[in-house]
Design a protein around this motif. Structure first.
Motif, short mmCIF file in Angstrom:
data_model
loop_
_atom_site.label_atom_id
_atom_site.label_comp_id
_atom_site.label_asym_id
_atom_site.label_seq_id
_atom_site.Cartn_x
_atom_site.Cartn_y
_atom_site.Cartn_z
N GLU A 126 -49.59 -27.63 -17.65
CA GLU A 126 -50.36 -28.86 -17.48
C GLU A 126 -49.49 -30.04 -17.07
O GLU A 126 -49.98 -30.99 -16.47
CB GLU A 126 -51.12 -29.20 -18.77
CG GLU A 126 -52.25 -28.23 -19.06
CD GLU A 126 -53.28 -28.15 -17.95
OE1 GLU A 126 -53.68 -29.21 -17.41
OE2 GLU A 126 -53.67 -27.03 -17.60
N SER A 127 -48.21 -29.99 -17.39
CA SER A 127 -47.32 -31.11 -17.05
C SER A 127 -46.78 -31.03 -15.62
O SER A 127 -46.15 -31.97 -15.15
CB SER A 127 -46.15 -31.16 -18.04
OG SER A 127 -45.28 -30.07 -17.81
N PRO A 160 -46.85 -31.05 -11.46
CA PRO A 160 -47.67 -31.73 -10.44
C PRO A 160 -48.83 -30.83 -10.00
O PRO A 160 -48.71 -29.60 -10.03
CB PRO A 160 -46.68 -31.95 -9.29
CG PRO A 160 -45.33 -31.89 -9.92
CD PRO A 160 -45.45 -30.96 -11.08
N SER A 161 -49.93 -31.43 -9.58
CA SER A 161 -51.17 -30.68 -9.35
C SER A 161 -51.02 -29.55 -8.33
O SER A 161 -51.51 -28.44 -8.56
CB SER A 161 -52.28 -31.63 -8.92
OG SER A 161 -51.93 -32.29 -7.73
N ARG A 162 -50.35 -29.79 -7.22
CA ARG A 162 -50.21 -28.73 -6.19
C ARG A 162 -49.34 -27.59 -6.72
O ARG A 162 -49.66 -26.42 -6.53
CB ARG A 162 -49.64 -29.30 -4.92
CG ARG A 162 -49.60 -28.29 -3.79
CD ARG A 162 -49.41 -29.00 -2.47
NE ARG A 162 -49.46 -28.09 -1.38
CZ ARG A 162 -50.48 -28.00 -0.53
NH1 ARG A 162 -51.52 -28.77 -0.67
NH2 ARG A 162 -50.45 -27.14 0.46
N ARG A 205 -48.90 -26.83 -9.85
CA ARG A 205 -49.69 -26.18 -10.89
C ARG A 205 -50.69 -25.20 -10.27
O ARG A 205 -50.87 -24.08 -10.74
CB ARG A 205 -50.42 -27.22 -11.74
CG ARG A 205 -51.21 -26.61 -12.88
CD ARG A 205 -51.81 -27.65 -13.83
NE ARG A 205 -52.63 -28.64 -13.14
CZ ARG A 205 -52.36 -29.95 -13.11
NH1 ARG A 205 -51.31 -30.43 -13.74
NH2 ARG A 205 -53.15 -30.77 -12.46
N ALA A 206 -51.31 -25.61 -9.17
CA ALA A 206 -52.28 -24.73 -8.49
C ALA A 206 -51.59 -23.46 -7.99
O ALA A 206 -52.13 -22.35 -8.14
CB ALA A 206 -52.93 -25.48 -7.33
N GLN A 263 -50.75 -21.24 -10.97
CA GLN A 263 -51.95 -20.61 -11.50
C GLN A 263 -52.44 -19.49 -10.59
O GLN A 263 -52.82 -18.42 -11.08
CB GLN A 263 -53.06 -21.65 -11.70
CG GLN A 263 -52.80 -22.52 -12.90
CD GLN A 263 -53.83 -23.61 -13.06
OE1 GLN A 263 -54.35 -24.15 -12.10
NE2 GLN A 263 -54.13 -23.94 -14.31
#
Length: 170
Positions: free
Chosen positions: A111-112, A114-116, A118-119, A122
């Motif tokens: 969760e910590s 950066p969004s890209r 993290r994507a 995942q």
């Protein structure tokens, strides 16, 4: 067959061992010991998964035993978590018991990111996508995926080490 296996995997296994030992000569020794063991016990060994996964697990275990012999332990499971974010990590090559890290810790750190990043993490490790599938879905190159996974590994290791230090102070 054995010679080709050695030639194909030796360099990658040494690099993998070096991520644990941070000493090239020791890493080479560990990998050579693994191949010697494989050669000497080839008739007795019953490999229930593929040989590549088997060798990676053997190298990891010998690295951990080497660290343990010099009183370095991994009670916070930093090495295990760090290995998961290795761009060459393939969960299909590992034994079942090696596929179950502490997901609560992983999710907090995930969760910590950066969004890209993290994507990408995942898609790779939760959805078990291949690099090419991730690249197609996100419209980026495979090299970008590998770079982002390497960066995620570094961030993950830094956060795990910080967590381990924090926990040891309590």
């Amino acid at each position: 067959m054995f010679k080709r296996l050695f030639e194909d995997l030796y360099g990658d296994l040494v690099n993998y061992a070096n991520e644990y030992l941070y000493h090239v000569n020791s890493s080479e020794d560990v990998v050579q010991e693994v191949f010697i063991y494989l050669w000497e016990n080839s008739e007795k060994i019953d490999i229930k998964t593929n040989i590549k996964g088997y060798l990676y697990v053997m190298v990891r275990n010998r690295c951990l035993n080497t660290l343990k012999s010099v009183n370095i332990t991994d009670t916070a499971r930093v090495f295990e978590m760090q290995a998961i974010f290795d761009p060459d990590y393939d969960p299909d090559h590992l034994f079942e018991e090696d596929r179950n890290p502490d997901y609560a810790q992983m999710l907090k750190i995930l969760e910590s990111l950066p969004s890209r990043m993290r994507a990408i993490v995942q898609l790779r490790f939760v959805n078990n996508y291949k690099y090419a599938e991730i690249a197609d879905e996100l419209g980026v190159s495979v090299n970008t995926i590998k770079t982002q996974l390497r960066r995620a590994k570094v961030k993950f290791a830094q956060l795990m080490i910080s967590l381990a230090i924090l926990l040891s102070m309590l």
